[in-house]
Design an enzyme around this catalytic site. Structure first.
Site, PDB file in Angstrom:
ATOM      1  N   GLY A 176     -18.011   4.283  -3.122  1.00  0.00           N
ATOM      2  CA  GLY A 176     -18.964   5.391  -3.118  1.00  0.00           C
ATOM      3  C   GLY A 176     -20.049   5.321  -4.175  1.00  0.00           C
ATOM      4  O   GLY A 176     -20.793   6.297  -4.369  1.00  0.00           O
ATOM      5  N   GLU A 183     -24.322  11.127  -7.586  1.00  0.00           N
ATOM      6  CA  GLU A 183     -25.015  10.643  -8.776  1.00  0.00           C
ATOM      7  C   GLU A 183     -26.133   9.689  -8.369  1.00  0.00           C
ATOM      8  O   GLU A 183     -25.881   8.671  -7.724  1.00  0.00           O
ATOM      9  CB  GLU A 183     -24.030   9.929  -9.710  1.00  0.00           C
ATOM     10  N   LEU A 232     -17.526  -0.478   0.880  1.00  0.00           N
ATOM     11  CA  LEU A 232     -18.334   0.703   0.576  1.00  0.00           C
ATOM     12  C   LEU A 232     -18.517   0.926  -0.924  1.00  0.00           C
ATOM     13  O   LEU A 232     -19.112   1.922  -1.333  1.00  0.00           O
ATOM     14  CB  LEU A 232     -17.716   1.947   1.220  1.00  0.00           C
ATOM     15  N   ALA A 233     -17.994  -0.010  -1.720  1.00  0.00           N
ATOM     16  CA  ALA A 233     -18.195   0.014  -3.178  1.00  0.00           C
ATOM     17  C   ALA A 233     -17.716   1.320  -3.814  1.00  0.00           C
ATOM     18  O   ALA A 233     -18.320   1.810  -4.765  1.00  0.00           O
ATOM     19  CB  ALA A 233     -19.661  -0.243  -3.519  1.00  0.00           C
ATOM     20  N   TYR A 274       0.827  -1.202   0.000  1.00  0.00           N
ATOM     21  CA  TYR A 274       0.000   0.000   0.000  1.00  0.00           C
ATOM     22  C   TYR A 274       0.865   1.258   0.000  1.00  0.00           C
ATOM     23  O   TYR A 274       1.673   1.475   0.913  1.00  0.00           O
ATOM     24  CB  TYR A 274      -0.938   0.020   1.203  1.00  0.00           C
ATOM     25  N   PHE A 321     -22.908   3.959  -4.240  1.00  0.00           N
ATOM     26  CA  PHE A 321     -24.283   4.068  -3.762  1.00  0.00           C
ATOM     27  C   PHE A 321     -24.471   5.203  -2.752  1.00  0.00           C
ATOM     28  O   PHE A 321     -25.564   5.385  -2.231  1.00  0.00           O
ATOM     29  CB  PHE A 321     -24.725   2.747  -3.132  1.00  0.00           C
ATOM     30  N   THR A 322     -23.407   5.943  -2.477  1.00  0.00           N
ATOM     31  CA  THR A 322     -23.497   7.027  -1.507  1.00  0.00           C
ATOM     32  C   THR A 322     -23.039   8.357  -2.086  1.00  0.00           C
ATOM     33  O   THR A 322     -22.936   9.346  -1.356  1.00  0.00           O
ATOM     34  CB  THR A 322     -22.657   6.698  -0.253  1.00  0.00           C
TER      35      THR A 322
END
Length: 311
Positions: A228, A234, A225-226, A54, A230-231
């Site tokens: 963002g 858009e 959290l994919a 990372y 779904f949050t």
């Protein structure tokens, strides 16, 4: 608690440490890491997930700076890192490396960067098809004997791969970290697409979740959290359902996404990777409250996200 003893949610540290290159991290990067770690602790998260790659090692290094400046913090947290991926550079391709000497060397380097004497959990980041399980087992046994690593797990591995490795280990594998979210649903779809034409296009190895549950292997969900999807601002059909349920439950959309994973009986522990303190704080109800999704609400989220009815 999961089989690794990490609790309900982990904080993924991939966003800490500045840029994805060999440039050194800055004092601002350390302050940024301190703010994110503080937000995670305030939310009740005490497990922190790393990998040696990372930010080219800088994620571990800035975390080590925060540990060094915070006496007693190391004893309050669970520290997990991963090894096994080599980034491209110096004329070599990106590749996987689980050779015994490489595992030992990577763990030593991670311990140095993290400024700690031992890891609570070490995950093998990706399978290396050129290394047999006997060599891997020998390296892990050495790390365990020396007290450098307390527990071991894997990431991105199937049931068959885990079983093959476990047959050569004296210590149990305690975790498998997979990409799982409302966006990346192949892990749950695999269980319902059997005996349908769509099964051929689902690449998730069926039986992996069941194997892990039956053998006490905790499931950790990276990308929970994919990113963002779904949050964000858009509008999407699934995002609208997420927001409606969040309002109904007096919580945040981020929490609803994590609850969707946690509601599954496999006992999935989401790994949240955002580096924004406000979004970390938005996940706190996933730590403090049991998932408050009904059977029907869980399925509504699933079917809306997939865009078609179940078979």
């Amino acid at each position: 608690m999961t089989g690794t003893g990490v609790g309900r949610v982990l904080y993924g540290c991939m966003g800490l440490g500045g840029t994805w290159d060999d440039n050194p991290y800055t004092a601002a990067d350390v302050r940024h890491a301190e703010a994110a770690i503080g937000a995670a602790l305030d939310a009740g998260i005490t497990a922190f997930d790393h990998a040696d790659i990372y930010r080219h090692g800088k994620s571990e290094a800035v975390f080590g700076e925060v540990l060094a400046a915070s006496p007693g913090l190391r004893q309050r947290i669970t520290l997990q890192t991963k090894c096994g991926i080599r980034l491209p550079g110096n004329g070599r391709p990106g590749h996987y490396d689980l050779r015994g000497p490489s595992i030992l060397r990577r763990v030593e380097e991670s311990l140095t960067r993290l400024r700690t004497d031992s890891l609570d959990v070490l995950l093998l980041h990706r399978p290396d098809p050129l290394v047999g399980p006997e060599e891997i087992a020998e390296a892990l046994a050495s790390l365990h004997r020396q007290g450098l690593v307390r527990r071991f797990g894997v990431s991105n591995m199937s049931a068959a791969q885990i079983a093959h490795l476990q047959a050569h280990l004296d210590v149990p594998l305690v975790a498998n970290q997979l990409e799982m979210s409302l966006h990346r649903r192949d892990w749950v779809e695999a269980g319902v697409l059997l005996n349908t034409a769509a099964a051929t296009s689902n690449g998730f190895p069926h039986g992996t979740l069941e194997y892990c549950s039956a053998n006490g292997i905790a499931l950790q969900a990276w990308g929970a959290l994919a990113q963002g999807r779904f949050t964000g601002s858009e509008p999407t059909p699934a995002g609208e359902v997420v927001r409606r349920l969040a309002a109904r439950k007096s919580t945040t959309p981020e929490t609803v996404l994590l609850w969707w994973l946690q509601r599954h009986p496999a006992g999935i522990a989401p790994v949240i990777g955002t580096a924004r303190p406000d979004r970390i704080t938005a996940c706190r109800d996933a730590v403090r409250r049991e998932p408050e999704l009904t059977h029907e609400e869980w399925y509504e989220l699933w079917t809306t996200a997939r865009g078609t009815q179940l078979p």
